[in-house]
Design an enzyme around this catalytic site. Structure first.
Site, PDB file in Angstrom:
ATOM      1  N   GLY A 268       0.834  -1.215   0.000  1.00 37.44           N
ATOM      2  CA  GLY A 268       0.000   0.000   0.000  1.00 37.44           C
ATOM      3  C   GLY A 268       0.855   1.247   0.000  1.00 37.44           C
ATOM      4  O   GLY A 268       0.545   2.238   0.656  1.00 37.44           O
TER       5      GLY A 268
ATOM      6  N   SER B 172       1.738   3.296  -2.537  1.00 41.62           N
ATOM      7  CA  SER B 172       1.624   4.290  -3.610  1.00 41.62           C
ATOM      8  C   SER B 172       1.195   5.658  -3.108  1.00 41.62           C
ATOM      9  O   SER B 172       1.435   6.660  -3.754  1.00 41.62           O
ATOM     10  CB  SER B 172       0.636   3.795  -4.672  1.00 41.62           C
ATOM     11  OG  SER B 172      -0.653   3.652  -4.109  1.00 41.62           O
ATOM     12  N   ARG B 173       0.533   5.694  -1.945  1.00 45.99           N
ATOM     13  CA  ARG B 173       0.033   6.991  -1.449  1.00 45.99           C
ATOM     14  C   ARG B 173      -0.175   6.915   0.070  1.00 45.99           C
ATOM     15  O   ARG B 173       0.014   5.858   0.690  1.00 45.99           O
ATOM     16  CB  ARG B 173      -1.273   7.351  -2.154  1.00 45.99           C
ATOM     17  CG  ARG B 173      -2.350   6.311  -1.914  1.00 45.99           C
ATOM     18  CD  ARG B 173      -3.626   6.638  -2.649  1.00 45.99           C
ATOM     19  NE  ARG B 173      -4.711   5.926  -2.014  1.00 45.99           N
ATOM     20  CZ  ARG B 173      -5.768   5.453  -2.642  1.00 45.99           C
ATOM     21  NH1 ARG B 173      -5.881   5.625  -3.932  1.00 45.99           N
ATOM     22  NH2 ARG B 173      -6.716   4.830  -1.983  1.00 45.99           N
TER      23      ARG B 173
ATOM     24  N   GLY C 113      17.830   6.641  -6.519  1.00 41.78           N
ATOM     25  CA  GLY C 113      19.125   6.167  -7.009  1.00 41.78           C
ATOM     26  C   GLY C 113      19.307   4.652  -6.942  1.00 41.78           C
ATOM     27  O   GLY C 113      20.267   4.156  -6.360  1.00 41.78           O
TER      28      GLY C 113
ATOM     29  N   ASN D  10       0.804  -2.687   5.126  1.00 42.17           N
ATOM     30  CA  ASN D  10       0.060  -1.436   5.277  1.00 42.17           C
ATOM     31  C   ASN D  10      -1.165  -1.333   4.356  1.00 42.17           C
ATOM     32  O   ASN D  10      -2.077  -0.572   4.645  1.00 42.17           O
ATOM     33  CB  ASN D  10       1.022  -0.269   5.024  1.00 42.17           C
ATOM     34  CG  ASN D  10       0.305   1.038   4.820  1.00 42.17           C
ATOM     35  OD1 ASN D  10      -0.153   1.671   5.773  1.00 42.17           O
ATOM     36  ND2 ASN D  10       0.152   1.456   3.564  1.00 42.17           N
TER      37      ASN D  10
ATOM     38  N   ASN E 113     -16.226   0.603  15.620  1.00 44.17           N
ATOM     39  CA  ASN E 113     -16.776   1.861  15.099  1.00 44.17           C
ATOM     40  C   ASN E 113     -18.065   1.562  14.344  1.00 44.17           C
ATOM     41  O   ASN E 113     -18.049   0.742  13.417  1.00 44.17           O
ATOM     42  CB  ASN E 113     -15.748   2.520  14.163  1.00 44.17           C
ATOM     43  CG  ASN E 113     -16.102   3.961  13.842  1.00 44.17           C
ATOM     44  OD1 ASN E 113     -16.847   4.607  14.588  1.00 44.17           O
ATOM     45  ND2 ASN E 113     -15.580   4.462  12.736  1.00 44.17           N
TER      46      ASN E 113
ATOM     47  N   TYR F 204     -14.339  -3.515   8.709  1.00 43.97           N
ATOM     48  CA  TYR F 204     -13.005  -2.911   8.895  1.00 43.97           C
ATOM     49  C   TYR F 204     -12.498  -3.180  10.309  1.00 43.97           C
ATOM     50  O   TYR F 204     -11.343  -3.564  10.501  1.00 43.97           O
ATOM     51  CB  TYR F 204     -13.128  -1.417   8.627  1.00 43.97           C
ATOM     52  CG  TYR F 204     -11.829  -0.643   8.682  1.00 43.97           C
ATOM     53  CD1 TYR F 204     -10.906  -0.730   7.641  1.00 43.97           C
ATOM     54  CD2 TYR F 204     -11.535   0.197   9.756  1.00 43.97           C
ATOM     55  CE1 TYR F 204      -9.721   0.000   7.684  1.00 43.97           C
ATOM     56  CE2 TYR F 204     -10.363   0.931   9.804  1.00 43.97           C
ATOM     57  CZ  TYR F 204      -9.463   0.830   8.758  1.00 43.97           C
ATOM     58  OH  TYR F 204      -8.288   1.553   8.800  1.00 43.97           O
TER      59      TYR F 204
ATOM     60  N   LYS G 141      -9.100  -5.214  11.404  1.00 50.28           N
ATOM     61  CA  LYS G 141      -8.011  -4.573  12.141  1.00 50.28           C
ATOM     62  C   LYS G 141      -7.805  -5.213  13.523  1.00 50.28           C
ATOM     63  O   LYS G 141      -6.686  -5.270  14.036  1.00 50.28           O
ATOM     64  CB  LYS G 141      -8.277  -3.069  12.275  1.00 50.28           C
ATOM     65  CG  LYS G 141      -8.258  -2.333  10.933  1.00 50.28           C
ATOM     66  CD  LYS G 141      -6.933  -2.489  10.220  1.00 50.28           C
ATOM     67  CE  LYS G 141      -6.840  -1.709   8.939  1.00 50.28           C
ATOM     68  NZ  LYS G 141      -5.575  -1.876   8.230  1.00 50.28           N
TER      69      LYS G 141
ATOM     70  N   ILE H 175      -5.935   9.844  10.404  1.00 57.12           N
ATOM     71  CA  ILE H 175      -4.797  10.390   9.681  1.00 57.12           C
ATOM     72  C   ILE H 175      -5.289  11.000   8.372  1.00 57.12           C
ATOM     73  O   ILE H 175      -6.145  10.402   7.694  1.00 57.12           O
ATOM     74  CB  ILE H 175      -3.772   9.258   9.372  1.00 57.12           C
ATOM     75  CG1 ILE H 175      -3.453   8.425  10.634  1.00 57.12           C
ATOM     76  CG2 ILE H 175      -2.492   9.831   8.753  1.00 57.12           C
ATOM     77  CD1 ILE H 175      -2.897   9.190  11.809  1.00 57.12           C
TER      78      ILE H 175
HETATM   79  P1  NAD Z   1      -4.976   4.971   1.205  1.00 56.06           P
HETATM   80  O1  NAD Z   1      -6.342   4.607   0.722  1.00 56.06           O
HETATM   81  O2  NAD Z   1      -4.502   6.366   1.030  1.00 56.06           O
HETATM   82  O3  NAD Z   1      -3.886   3.970   0.552  1.00 56.06           O
HETATM   83  C1  NAD Z   1      -4.133   2.599   0.516  1.00 56.06           C
HETATM   84  C2  NAD Z   1      -3.005   1.888  -0.161  1.00 56.06           C
HETATM   85  O4  NAD Z   1      -3.329   0.479  -0.167  1.00 56.06           O
HETATM   86  C3  NAD Z   1      -2.798   2.288  -1.620  1.00 56.06           C
HETATM   87  O5  NAD Z   1      -1.422   2.265  -1.929  1.00 56.06           O
HETATM   88  C4  NAD Z   1      -3.508   1.173  -2.401  1.00 56.06           C
HETATM   89  O6  NAD Z   1      -2.954   0.919  -3.690  1.00 56.06           O
HETATM   90  C5  NAD Z   1      -3.248  -0.019  -1.478  1.00 56.06           C
HETATM   91  N1  NAD Z   1      -4.243  -1.053  -1.713  1.00 56.06           N
HETATM   92  C6  NAD Z   1      -5.582  -0.966  -1.487  1.00 56.06           C
HETATM   93  N2  NAD Z   1      -6.178  -2.099  -1.918  1.00 56.06           N
HETATM   94  C7  NAD Z   1      -5.210  -2.890  -2.408  1.00 56.06           C
HETATM   95  C8  NAD Z   1      -5.197  -4.162  -3.034  1.00 56.06           C
HETATM   96  N3  NAD Z   1      -6.322  -4.852  -3.250  1.00 56.06           N
HETATM   97  N4  NAD Z   1      -4.020  -4.684  -3.444  1.00 56.06           N
HETATM   98  C9  NAD Z   1      -2.858  -3.987  -3.262  1.00 56.06           C
HETATM   99  N5  NAD Z   1      -2.806  -2.789  -2.696  1.00 56.06           N
HETATM  100  C10 NAD Z   1      -3.972  -2.235  -2.284  1.00 56.06           C
HETATM  101  O7  NAD Z   1      -4.951   4.528   2.741  1.00 56.06           O
HETATM  102  P2  NAD Z   1      -4.175   5.134   4.019  1.00 56.06           P
HETATM  103  O8  NAD Z   1      -5.084   6.080   4.698  1.00 56.06           O
HETATM  104  O9  NAD Z   1      -2.804   5.560   3.653  1.00 56.06           O
HETATM  105  O10 NAD Z   1      -4.120   3.827   4.946  1.00 56.06           O
HETATM  106  C11 NAD Z   1      -3.022   2.928   4.953  1.00 56.06           C
HETATM  107  C12 NAD Z   1      -3.267   1.880   6.027  1.00 56.06           C
HETATM  108  O11 NAD Z   1      -3.436   2.520   7.294  1.00 56.06           O
HETATM  109  C13 NAD Z   1      -4.526   1.043   5.794  1.00 56.06           C
HETATM  110  O12 NAD Z   1      -4.305  -0.288   6.195  1.00 56.06           O
HETATM  111  C14 NAD Z   1      -5.537   1.700   6.709  1.00 56.06           C
HETATM  112  O13 NAD Z   1      -6.561   0.808   7.090  1.00 56.06           O
HETATM  113  C15 NAD Z   1      -4.655   2.092   7.873  1.00 56.06           C
HETATM  114  N6  NAD Z   1      -5.218   3.170   8.680  1.00 56.06           N
HETATM  115  C16 NAD Z   1      -5.497   4.389   8.131  1.00 56.06           C
HETATM  116  C17 NAD Z   1      -6.049   5.379   8.925  1.00 56.06           C
HETATM  117  C18 NAD Z   1      -6.357   6.746   8.391  1.00 56.06           C
HETATM  118  O14 NAD Z   1      -6.950   7.540   9.145  1.00 56.06           O
HETATM  119  N7  NAD Z   1      -6.009   7.089   7.160  1.00 56.06           N
HETATM  120  C19 NAD Z   1      -6.325   5.134  10.284  1.00 56.06           C
HETATM  121  C20 NAD Z   1      -6.037   3.876  10.801  1.00 56.06           C
HETATM  122  C21 NAD Z   1      -5.477   2.898   9.987  1.00 56.06           C
END
Ligand code: NAD
Length: 248
Positions: A16, A18-19, A55, A91, A150, A156, A160, A189
């Site tokens: 995960g 990419s972003r 690099g 992640n 929640n 979800y 988790k 976040i």
């Molecule tokens: P995001 O949606 O911005 O990014 C999710 C990433 O997971 C992306 O890179 C996407 O390509 C990848 N992904 C999703 N489905 C996929 C699949 N089927 N195969 C491969 N890759 C896949 O999410 P985020 O907010 O950066 O969250 C990252 C992690 O943190 C997650 O596990 C999320 O549950 C957890 N998290 C986030 C928050 C929050 O508030 N943002 C809070 C608690 C936990």
């Protein structure tokens, strides 16, 4: 005296990446000298730029982790290419929110498949090799929702909470073999995942967050970097909340 980089010579797999949170973790690992394999459904648009900046230390795997029967083969291939990983950050994750009584089986199952089953399979595949090398750090991205639950997120929350169970159990199985397994439980976040939360709901959340702000991906990356590094060498089986002191 020149400061030694925290992860010099280490190889890391970040799913995960990419972003959002994953991307911040990947960038902080690269900045500390690690060679990193990012994984996501699609390559980030600026991958070429990222690679030039890194690099030669950045590699990418595109994969859909919802296809759980294919996960182990994909990870084994990347692991072979890397010659084994020292660090794994599980992640990748999704949400498919809805009230429990209206939630389709498909929406329940899909979240479990990506957030929990795929993460378990990846941890096992990478962990096996870590055991052989007698060292490694696995970090699973849980959530405060996995601790408190929640409304509207039964799928979800289950995924988790399940990840916390996997973390604690695996930690006990592999501790004597030099491998540490921990979970991070982020609060709210600022990423694409939380973009959809209405402003009014975000305001209300502040009543429950003593530090009076939402978190940033860097807040989580800082904890991941610590847990990945040798500074955390006496820490395993833990769930560490990074949530601004959130209470419910
Ligand atoms: P995001 O949606 O911005 O990014 C999710 C990433 O997971 C992306 O890179 C996407 O390509 C990848 N992904 C999703 N489905 C996929 C699949 N089927 N195969 C491969 N890759 C896949 O999410 P985020 O907010 O950066 O969250 C990252 C992690 O943190 C997650 O596990 C999320 O549950 C957890 N998290 C986030 C928050 C929050 O508030 N943002 C809070 C608690 C936990």
């Amino acid at each position: 005296m020149e400061k030694k980089l925290e992860l010099e010579g280490k190889k890391a797999l970040v799913t995960g990446a990419s972003r959002g949170i994953g991307r911040a973790i990947l960038e902080s690992f690269l900045a500390e000298g690690a060679e990193v394999w990012g994984l996501s459904t699609r390559e980030p648009e600026d991958l070429q730029n990222m690679k030039e900046k890194a690099g030669g230390l950045l590699h990418w795997v595109t994969a859909d982790l919802s296809k759980v029967t294919e996960v182990e083969a994909i990870i084994e291939k990347a692991q072979k290419e890397a010659g084994g990983f020292d660090i794994l950050v599980n992640n990748a994750g999704i949400t498919k929110d809805g009230l429990a009584f209206r939630m389709s089986l498909e929406d329940f199952q899909k979240v479990l498949d990506i957030n929990l089953t795929a993460a378990f399979l990846i941890a096992r595949t990478v962990g096996r090799e870590m055991i052989r090398r007698k060292s490694g750090s696995i970090i699973n991205m849980s959530s405060v929702v996995g601790i408190h639950g929640n409304g509207g997120q039964a799928n979800y929350a289950a995924s988790k909470a399940g990840l916390i169970g996997v973390t604690k159990s695996l930690a006990q199985e592999v501790a004597s073999r030099g491998v540490r397994v921990n979970a991070i439980a982020p609060g709210y976040i600022v990423t694409d995942m939380t973009d959809a939360i209405p402003e009014a709901a975000k305001e209300k959340l502040m009543d429950h967050i003593p530090l009076k702000r939402l978190g940033s991906p860097t807040d989580i990356a800082n904890m991941a970097l610590f847990l990945a590094s040798d500074r955390a060498s006496y820490i395993t089986g833990q769930v560490i909340a990074v949530d601004g002191g959130m209470f419910i």
